[in-house]
Design a protein around this motif. Sequence first.
Motif, mmCIF file in Angstrom:
data_model
loop_
_atom_site.group_PDB
_atom_site.id
_atom_site.type_symbol
_atom_site.label_atom_id
_atom_site.label_comp_id
_atom_site.label_asym_id
_atom_site.label_seq_id
_atom_site.Cartn_x
_atom_site.Cartn_y
_atom_site.Cartn_z
ATOM 1 N N ARG A 177 28.916 29.401 42.591
ATOM 2 C CA ARG A 177 28.987 29.733 44.010
ATOM 3 C C ARG A 177 30.078 30.769 44.243
ATOM 4 N N GLY A 178 29.905 31.573 45.281
ATOM 5 C CA GLY A 178 30.919 32.548 45.624
ATOM 6 C C GLY A 178 32.248 31.864 45.911
ATOM 7 N N ALA A 179 33.336 32.502 45.513
ATOM 8 C CA ALA A 179 34.657 31.913 45.747
ATOM 9 C C ALA A 179 34.912 31.666 47.224
ATOM 10 N N ASN A 180 34.222 32.414 48.071
ATOM 11 C CA ASN A 180 34.365 32.227 49.521
ATOM 12 C C ASN A 180 33.484 31.110 50.053
ATOM 13 N N GLU A 181 32.578 30.583 49.227
ATOM 14 C CA GLU A 181 31.643 29.536 49.664
ATOM 15 C C GLU A 181 32.003 28.154 49.132
ATOM 16 N N ILE A 182 32.550 28.111 47.913
ATOM 17 C CA ILE A 182 32.534 26.882 47.130
ATOM 18 C C ILE A 182 33.457 25.796 47.681
ATOM 19 N N TRP A 183 34.555 26.182 48.339
ATOM 20 C CA TRP A 183 35.510 25.152 48.759
ATOM 21 C C TRP A 183 34.945 24.306 49.899
ATOM 22 N N GLY A 184 34.253 24.926 50.824
ATOM 23 C CA GLY A 184 33.620 24.151 51.888
ATOM 24 C C GLY A 184 32.528 23.255 51.354
#
Length: 285
Positions: A177-184
Amino acid sequence: MPFLLLIRIFLCSVFLSPLAFADETIIVKHYQQQARYEFGLKVLDLALSKLNTNYQIIAPQTQDVNEARGEALVISGYYDLQFLSATSYRESKMIPVKVPVYQGLLGLRLLLIRPSLNAEIREVDSLAKLQKFIGGHGFHWADLPVYEANSLKVVTSVRYETLFEMLKKGRFDYFHRGANEIWGELERYSDDFVIADNIMLFYPQPVYFFVSKHRPELAEKLELGLKRATEDGSYKALFLSNYQEIIERANLSSRNLIVLKNPAVPADTPPIDTSWWMPPGKLAF
């Protein structure tokens, strides 16, 4: 001169004068309402705010269509735009505004995995070792050809949420997943998954606003708004306010980087400056 004729002349002079267009409202209708699109919508709002005119962004309460269906509706003119990865097909069917929405960050991929696989994945430090595992991906996502181009095994689904259930059940080994997507996404599935702690993938994946060919004037206005936001520093401030913390949290300098080919990106795509967030020396291009 007859009174009615005077009235007509007056009305024409009002509606055709430049001042009459000062209060013109730009209407933008889109379909992308999932949480992973939140930053792109902020960029859309920022760009429109730089035009010094009224605007209205219209979207459904929830996203009822997937990207393939939504894209068809943009092409038809039902929706005005979408922001997705650049492909030759999209550039031929819609008007690309070639200012990267995520500054290349979507191409930096971290791996969502089941905790039981973390020890095995930790040993992956090359493409050859990654090829032993199976990834999961959206069937209609533009970067699916990355798997075949890099001899990676993949299982697909047409539904975004279904992919998490498939990973949970062991249908595949990792979901990058994109680093901007994965944390959520990790927050939503924290009982089931972890982020592999020593690996990151990267491939060129610029995301642009693609505007329906029925709205060429909107494409011009968006490009102007994005240019102004870039020049005055407000885009960079928005990017860092949203992503600096998660980039630091990802500890990129300690991860093994595997660079992948992405054949879906058009050959004439302008390079993206990733120096805002990629550690020095991690990329050779």
